[in-house]
Design a protein around this motif. Structure first.
Motif, PDB file in Angstrom:
ATOM      1  N   GLU A  50      28.144  46.536  49.101  1.00  0.00           N
ATOM      2  CA  GLU A  50      28.395  47.073  47.760  1.00  0.00           C
ATOM      3  C   GLU A  50      29.445  48.178  47.817  1.00  0.00           C
ATOM      4  O   GLU A  50      30.336  48.254  46.962  1.00  0.00           O
ATOM      5  CB  GLU A  50      27.097  47.606  47.157  1.00  0.00           C
ATOM      6  CG  GLU A  50      26.079  46.538  46.828  1.00  0.00           C
ATOM      7  CD  GLU A  50      24.711  47.109  46.476  1.00  0.00           C
ATOM      8  OE1 GLU A  50      23.959  46.402  45.776  1.00  0.00           O
ATOM      9  OE2 GLU A  50      24.396  48.241  46.886  1.00  0.00           O
ATOM     10  N   LYS A  51      29.361  49.013  48.822  1.00  0.00           N
ATOM     11  CA  LYS A  51      30.325  50.117  48.960  1.00  0.00           C
ATOM     12  C   LYS A  51      31.723  49.574  49.225  1.00  0.00           C
ATOM     13  O   LYS A  51      32.717  50.089  48.695  1.00  0.00           O
ATOM     14  CB  LYS A  51      29.889  51.070  50.067  1.00  0.00           C
ATOM     15  CG  LYS A  51      30.784  52.293  50.221  1.00  0.00           C
ATOM     16  CD  LYS A  51      30.100  53.418  50.967  1.00  0.00           C
ATOM     17  CE  LYS A  51      29.104  54.155  50.096  1.00  0.00           C
ATOM     18  NZ  LYS A  51      28.645  55.430  50.687  1.00  0.00           N
ATOM     19  N   ALA A  52      31.811  48.545  50.056  1.00  0.00           N
ATOM     20  CA  ALA A  52      33.111  47.928  50.335  1.00  0.00           C
ATOM     21  C   ALA A  52      33.712  47.342  49.062  1.00  0.00           C
ATOM     22  O   ALA A  52      34.905  47.535  48.779  1.00  0.00           O
ATOM     23  CB  ALA A  52      32.963  46.852  51.409  1.00  0.00           C
ATOM     24  N   LEU A  53      32.906  46.631  48.302  1.00  0.00           N
ATOM     25  CA  LEU A  53      33.405  46.032  47.060  1.00  0.00           C
ATOM     26  C   LEU A  53      33.871  47.102  46.080  1.00  0.00           C
ATOM     27  O   LEU A  53      34.913  46.954  45.424  1.00  0.00           O
ATOM     28  CB  LEU A  53      32.318  45.163  46.411  1.00  0.00           C
ATOM     29  CG  LEU A  53      31.904  43.907  47.178  1.00  0.00           C
ATOM     30  CD1 LEU A  53      30.820  43.158  46.409  1.00  0.00           C
ATOM     31  CD2 LEU A  53      33.101  42.999  47.421  1.00  0.00           C
ATOM     32  N   GLU A  54      33.112  48.179  45.998  1.00  0.00           N
ATOM     33  CA  GLU A  54      33.480  49.274  45.100  1.00  0.00           C
ATOM     34  C   GLU A  54      34.833  49.865  45.499  1.00  0.00           C
ATOM     35  O   GLU A  54      35.700  50.095  44.651  1.00  0.00           O
ATOM     36  CB  GLU A  54      32.398  50.353  45.131  1.00  0.00           C
ATOM     37  CG  GLU A  54      32.691  51.547  44.240  1.00  0.00           C
ATOM     38  CD  GLU A  54      31.625  52.628  44.348  1.00  0.00           C
ATOM     39  OE1 GLU A  54      31.814  53.695  43.745  1.00  0.00           O
ATOM     40  OE2 GLU A  54      30.617  52.411  45.041  1.00  0.00           O
ATOM     41  N   GLN A  55      35.027  50.099  46.781  1.00  0.00           N
ATOM     42  CA  GLN A  55      36.276  50.706  47.236  1.00  0.00           C
ATOM     43  C   GLN A  55      37.460  49.745  47.117  1.00  0.00           C
ATOM     44  O   GLN A  55      38.614  50.183  46.962  1.00  0.00           O
ATOM     45  CB  GLN A  55      36.125  51.200  48.670  1.00  0.00           C
ATOM     46  CG  GLN A  55      35.156  52.370  48.800  1.00  0.00           C
ATOM     47  CD  GLN A  55      35.135  52.984  50.182  1.00  0.00           C
ATOM     48  OE1 GLN A  55      36.050  52.777  50.991  1.00  0.00           O
ATOM     49  NE2 GLN A  55      34.095  53.748  50.474  1.00  0.00           N
ATOM     50  N   LEU A  56      37.188  48.452  47.184  1.00  0.00           N
ATOM     51  CA  LEU A  56      38.243  47.456  47.027  1.00  0.00           C
ATOM     52  C   LEU A  56      38.552  47.171  45.557  1.00  0.00           C
ATOM     53  O   LEU A  56      39.572  46.552  45.245  1.00  0.00           O
ATOM     54  CB  LEU A  56      37.837  46.137  47.702  1.00  0.00           C
ATOM     55  CG  LEU A  56      37.842  46.113  49.232  1.00  0.00           C
ATOM     56  CD1 LEU A  56      37.132  44.871  49.737  1.00  0.00           C
ATOM     57  CD2 LEU A  56      39.255  46.179  49.779  1.00  0.00           C
ATOM     58  N   GLY A  57      37.658  47.607  44.667  1.00  0.00           N
ATOM     59  CA  GLY A  57      37.813  47.277  43.252  1.00  0.00           C
ATOM     60  C   GLY A  57      37.501  45.821  42.977  1.00  0.00           C
ATOM     61  O   GLY A  57      38.101  45.199  42.098  1.00  0.00           O
ATOM     62  N   SER A  58      36.560  45.267  43.722  1.00  0.00           N
ATOM     63  CA  SER A  58      36.208  43.854  43.618  1.00  0.00           C
ATOM     64  C   SER A  58      34.823  43.678  43.013  1.00  0.00           C
ATOM     65  O   SER A  58      33.998  44.598  43.031  1.00  0.00           O
ATOM     66  CB  SER A  58      36.234  43.189  45.001  1.00  0.00           C
ATOM     67  OG  SER A  58      37.515  43.226  45.572  1.00  0.00           O
ATOM     68  N   GLU A  59      34.577  42.472  42.522  1.00  0.00           N
ATOM     69  CA  GLU A  59      33.258  42.098  42.016  1.00  0.00           C
ATOM     70  C   GLU A  59      32.613  41.121  42.986  1.00  0.00           C
ATOM     71  O   GLU A  59      33.303  40.344  43.649  1.00  0.00           O
ATOM     72  CB  GLU A  59      33.377  41.475  40.632  1.00  0.00           C
ATOM     73  CG  GLU A  59      33.955  42.403  39.574  1.00  0.00           C
ATOM     74  CD  GLU A  59      34.004  41.760  38.212  1.00  0.00           C
ATOM     75  OE1 GLU A  59      33.297  40.745  38.001  1.00  0.00           O
ATOM     76  OE2 GLU A  59      34.765  42.255  37.362  1.00  0.00           O
ATOM     77  N   LYS A  60      31.283  41.149  43.018  1.00  0.00           N
ATOM     78  CA  LYS A  60      30.611  40.299  43.998  1.00  0.00           C
ATOM     79  C   LYS A  60      30.778  38.810  43.695  1.00  0.00           C
ATOM     80  O   LYS A  60      30.696  37.979  44.604  1.00  0.00           O
ATOM     81  CB  LYS A  60      29.128  40.667  44.112  1.00  0.00           C
ATOM     82  CG  LYS A  60      28.266  40.316  42.925  1.00  0.00           C
ATOM     83  CD  LYS A  60      26.818  40.678  43.232  1.00  0.00           C
ATOM     84  CE  LYS A  60      25.859  40.172  42.163  1.00  0.00           C
ATOM     85  NZ  LYS A  60      24.446  40.474  42.495  1.00  0.00           N
ATOM     86  N   LYS A  61      31.068  38.477  42.449  1.00  0.00           N
ATOM     87  CA  LYS A  61      31.224  37.061  42.103  1.00  0.00           C
ATOM     88  C   LYS A  61      32.458  36.444  42.758  1.00  0.00           C
ATOM     89  O   LYS A  61      32.575  35.220  42.825  1.00  0.00           O
ATOM     90  CB  LYS A  61      31.290  36.882  40.591  1.00  0.00           C
ATOM     91  CG  LYS A  61      32.514  37.493  39.929  1.00  0.00           C
ATOM     92  CD  LYS A  61      32.477  37.300  38.428  1.00  0.00           C
ATOM     93  CE  LYS A  61      33.705  37.914  37.756  1.00  0.00           C
ATOM     94  NZ  LYS A  61      33.650  37.755  36.274  1.00  0.00           N
ATOM     95  N   SER A  62      33.371  37.277  43.248  1.00  0.00           N
ATOM     96  CA  SER A  62      34.578  36.754  43.888  1.00  0.00           C
ATOM     97  C   SER A  62      34.643  37.125  45.368  1.00  0.00           C
ATOM     98  O   SER A  62      35.702  37.070  45.983  1.00  0.00           O
ATOM     99  CB  SER A  62      35.827  37.294  43.179  1.00  0.00           C
ATOM    100  OG  SER A  62      35.874  38.708  43.244  1.00  0.00           O
ATOM    101  N   ALA A  63      33.488  37.475  45.955  1.00  0.00           N
ATOM    102  CA  ALA A  63      33.455  37.942  47.349  1.00  0.00           C
ATOM    103  C   ALA A  63      32.674  36.987  48.245  1.00  0.00           C
ATOM    104  O   ALA A  63      31.837  36.202  47.782  1.00  0.00           O
ATOM    105  CB  ALA A  63      32.831  39.336  47.418  1.00  0.00           C
ATOM    106  N   ILE A  64      32.944  37.100  49.553  1.00  0.00           N
ATOM    107  CA  ILE A  64      32.236  36.312  50.555  1.00  0.00           C
ATOM    108  C   ILE A  64      32.068  37.176  51.802  1.00  0.00           C
ATOM    109  O   ILE A  64      32.885  38.048  52.074  1.00  0.00           O
ATOM    110  CB  ILE A  64      33.024  35.014  50.874  1.00  0.00           C
ATOM    111  CG1 ILE A  64      32.164  33.994  51.613  1.00  0.00           C
ATOM    112  CG2 ILE A  64      34.309  35.304  51.625  1.00  0.00           C
ATOM    113  CD1 ILE A  64      32.788  32.582  51.644  1.00  0.00           C
TER     114      ILE A  64
END
Length: 216
Positions: free
Chosen positions: A146-160
């Protein structure tokens, strides 16, 4: 699967081959504190979780001492024992150049993680590195992801999530994102299959079609 634009990677055993370094660090430390009790096969089970968890199972009263001893040996022998996995650099470079957002999520402390990334010249592709000292809860808790996604400005629906251990795959599942396990895990392919990842890849280039990257 929704379009993937963000890839979260474990580090040890996934992007860089630290197996010999980790095993030797555990063996050297455990031989010092508990002589004659541990061999290579036993310490392989320690690979993946935070050091504190592994050493707590050995002697809960000497965890800090063992971690200090481990890290001193680990850092001293780092560059001598860490090696690359064939195809990792080229694949990560390709993903980076195609605009994928990339992050490291590791149970190592940040300082040690950066040593490995810099040694393999992978640090240029990763602006975001989430280490053990950046979170309250390590993998398999979803907090590091979650912290990585937040810092990347990403949403979990587009992450792997990509990793080599059960805690890597479970952290992705706990967050609710697709997971990829690497077949080159030192724990062996049967163990890898038991993780229940959405995908298993035999080499890093196999990740390209999974995330929709140009691999021609």
């Amino acid at each position: 699967m929704p379009t993937i634009d963000t890839i979260l990677f474990d580090l040890d055993g996934t992007l860089i081959n630290t197996n010999d370094l980790i095993i030797e660090s555990f063996l050297q430390t455990l031989e010092h504190f508990r002589p004659g009790e541990y061999n290579r096969e036993k310490v392989i089970e320690f690979i993946g979780p935070p050091l504190a968890d592994s050493f707590r199972s050995v002697d809960p009263d000497r965890v800090d001492e063992m971690i200090t001893h481990y890290r001193e040996f680990n850092h001293r022998m780092h560059d001598e024992l860490v090696t690359e996995y064939v195809g990792v650099y080229a694949t990560i470079e390709r993903l980076y150049k195609q605009g994928y957002k990339l992050a490291i999520v590791t149970t190592k402390i940040r300082k040690t993680a950066m040593m490995g990334l810099q040694l393999m010249k992978l640090d240029q592709f990763f602006d975001i590195v989430i280490g053990l000292d950046d979170v309250e809860h390590a993998k398999p808790h979803p907090e590091p992801l979650e912290k990585a996604l937040e810092q990347l400005g990403s949403e979990k629906k587009s992450a792997i999530m990509v990793g080599d251990s059960h805690s890597d795959i479970l952290s992705g599942k706990n967050l609710g994102i697709p997971t990829v396990a690497v077949a080159w895990s030192i724990k062996g392919i049967d163990k890898v299959r038991s993780f229940g990842a959405d995908y298993i890849i035999d080499e890093m280039a196999d990740l390209l079609p999974i995330v929709g990257a140009d691999h021609t």
